[in-house]
Design an enzyme around this catalytic site. Sequence first.
Site, PDB file in Angstrom:
ATOM      1  N   PRO A   8      43.722  35.744  46.546  1.00 31.48           N
ATOM      2  CA  PRO A   8      43.662  33.904  46.249  1.00 31.48           C
ATOM      3  C   PRO A   8      42.865  33.730  45.332  1.00 31.48           C
ATOM      4  O   PRO A   8      41.720  34.245  45.289  1.00 31.48           O
ATOM      5  CB  PRO A   8      43.345  33.776  47.693  1.00 31.48           C
ATOM      6  N   GLN A  60      44.478  32.943  53.706  1.00 37.01           N
ATOM      7  CA  GLN A  60      42.693  33.205  53.768  1.00 37.01           C
ATOM      8  C   GLN A  60      42.046  32.007  54.123  1.00 37.01           C
ATOM      9  O   GLN A  60      42.068  30.860  53.700  1.00 37.01           O
ATOM     10  CB  GLN A  60      42.375  33.566  52.397  1.00 37.01           C
ATOM     11  N   CYS A  90      33.874  35.163  48.652  1.00 36.31           N
ATOM     12  CA  CYS A  90      33.626  33.976  47.676  1.00 36.31           C
ATOM     13  C   CYS A  90      32.247  33.937  47.451  1.00 36.31           C
ATOM     14  O   CYS A  90      31.417  33.583  48.019  1.00 36.31           O
ATOM     15  CB  CYS A  90      34.282  32.675  48.051  1.00 36.31           C
ATOM     16  N   ARG A 216      42.034  38.650  38.586  1.00 35.50           N
ATOM     17  CA  ARG A 216      42.175  37.987  37.396  1.00 35.50           C
ATOM     18  C   ARG A 216      43.083  38.840  36.503  1.00 35.50           C
ATOM     19  O   ARG A 216      43.404  38.375  35.456  1.00 35.50           O
ATOM     20  CB  ARG A 216      40.247  38.001  36.735  1.00 35.50           C
TER      21      ARG A 216
END
Length: 307
Positions: A8, A60, A90, A216
């Site tokens: 995500p 998530q 994160c 990415r």
Amino acid sequence: MKKIYIAPIAGVTDYTFRGILEDFKPDLIFTEMVSVNALSVLNDKTISKILKLREGNAVQIFGEDIDKIKASVKYIESLGVKHINLNCGCPIKKIVNCGYGAALVREPEKIKRILSEIKSVLNNDTKLSIKIRIGYKEPENYVQIGKIAEEIGCDHITVHGRTREQLYSGKADWKYIKEVKDNIFIPVIGNGDIFTGEDALEKISYSNVDGVMLARGIFGNPWLIRDIREILEYGEIKTPTTKEDKINMAIEHLKRIREDNDNQFIFDIRKHISWYLKGIKNCTEVKRKINTISDYDEIIKILEGML
């Protein structure tokens, strides 16, 4: 067969882009992460808009309030979701300052308690997994958390080879991912700096992970999924991506996002187009012009002129 998961990515892994990625058949795609605090106070209509699920997506979550987490996963499960992932990776400041995301890697016992509580309320056929970074300021607790995930009965653990403090700078250190893989028996998914099929082959060969999570690296490059599969199977990429592939995908993305949003112009599409056009000769002026236009037909016409 090694697995390919899609991470995500805030502001990127939206409904339309997930649909494009699905065409390349990754093993699992996660939605953008959702706050259990938000799920506990919003109405069904708003939650549905936030999640905007595609069939087969995993969700998530992030947070630390046990009651809110349990209520949230049961609600998500009621929507037909069969895989829930706890985000302990994160690195964004507003997330870690609240004790969520990568902040949790400093507290393995809290992670154990959260995973245990989630597992206790999930249906038997709903999978649970966790994503972590290798530490906060320095590598720490990553093997311990891997063993906790194994003990709780997680489907897998994803390990990003950077600390929280690194954010996305420097290089992901796969020796720590390898160490987790060497010490637990549930599947380990490696994450960090996979931008080419060759990157994936090198990192899988080194660490023996059970799969990779792309983040990415898929910006403007959904073909990376195909590249990885081909290089793992044949030792080479048999279907190189062409200029025409990139331009046609940019056009396809425009058409899909237009349809998904009832013809309302979505400004975020511009960044996707820039990613698709990256590396194409003389694309700078085209990107500049597109960034001043808010009409789908005009942008499509410009892109068609590049073919």
